[in-house]
Design a protein around this motif. Structure first.
Motif, PDB file in Angstrom:
ATOM      1  N   LYS A   3      41.869  39.864  79.777  1.00 18.13           N
ATOM      2  CA  LYS A   3      41.085  40.800  80.577  1.00 18.13           C
ATOM      3  C   LYS A   3      41.732  42.185  80.493  1.00 18.13           C
ATOM      4  CE  LYS A   3      38.552  37.628  82.835  1.00 18.13           C
ATOM      5  NZ  LYS A   3      37.141  37.513  82.770  1.00 18.13           N
ATOM      6  N   VAL A  57      28.293  45.614  83.464  1.00 20.05           N
ATOM      7  CA  VAL A  57      29.336  45.386  82.455  1.00 20.05           C
ATOM      8  C   VAL A  57      30.636  45.101  83.198  1.00 20.05           C
ATOM      9  CG1 VAL A  57      30.609  46.360  80.526  1.00 20.05           C
ATOM     10  CG2 VAL A  57      28.222  46.987  80.867  1.00 20.05           C
ATOM     11  N   GLY A  58      31.147  43.915  83.059  1.00 16.33           N
ATOM     12  CA  GLY A  58      32.402  43.558  83.721  1.00 16.33           C
ATOM     13  C   GLY A  58      32.255  43.447  85.226  1.00 16.33           C
ATOM     14  N   TYR A  80      36.901  48.889  86.168  1.00 14.60           N
ATOM     15  CA  TYR A  80      36.219  47.612  85.969  1.00 14.60           C
ATOM     16  C   TYR A  80      37.140  46.665  85.218  1.00 14.60           C
ATOM     17  CZ  TYR A  80      32.211  50.611  86.858  1.00 14.60           C
ATOM     18  OH  TYR A  80      31.337  51.512  87.418  1.00 14.60           O
ATOM     19  N   VAL A 125      37.110  43.856  82.529  1.00 15.30           N
ATOM     20  CA  VAL A 125      36.209  43.390  81.471  1.00 15.30           C
ATOM     21  C   VAL A 125      36.963  42.484  80.506  1.00 15.30           C
ATOM     22  CG1 VAL A 125      34.740  45.435  81.608  1.00 15.30           C
ATOM     23  CG2 VAL A 125      36.673  45.422  80.044  1.00 15.30           C
ATOM     24  N   VAL A 132      33.502  47.113  74.452  1.00 15.09           N
ATOM     25  CA  VAL A 132      33.197  47.038  75.880  1.00 15.09           C
ATOM     26  C   VAL A 132      33.407  48.401  76.547  1.00 15.09           C
ATOM     27  CG1 VAL A 132      33.786  45.946  78.067  1.00 15.09           C
ATOM     28  CG2 VAL A 132      33.707  44.585  76.003  1.00 15.09           C
TER      29      VAL A 132
END
Length: 86
Positions: A3, A31-32, A53, A55, A61
């Motif tokens: 992550k 997203v995430g 975030y 992700v 990403v």
């Protein structure tokens, strides 16, 4: 895969932009997982938002986060300013 904590810097259209409304829209990006948000004074009353975030560590990403943030009404600019493994 691991992550990554990705932090964006969001510049609103102007000082009259509703930052609370913009914050809510940024929290709901698909997203995430939204982590947190900070406000950073820039100049002359302009405040940047710095949402982060969590992700997946996969290619593209960060670019996708930038794209999604730029699509939000009231956002003038968005860029990734930090990415850290978590």
């Amino acid at each position: 895969m691991g992550k990554v904590l990705v932090t964006l810097k969001i510049l609103p259209d102007g000082v009259e932009s509703n930052l609370d409304e913009l914050t809510e829209k940024l929290k709901n990006l698909d997203v995430g997982k939204f982590n947190s948000i900070e406000k950073e004074p820039i100049a002359f009353g302009l405040v940047a938002l710095k949402p982060s975030y969590v992700v997946e560590d996969s290619g593209g990403v960060s670019d996708l986060l930038e794209e999604k943030a730029r699509e939000i009404a009231g956002v003038k600019a968005a860029e990734v300013v930090d990415a850290t493994l978590v």
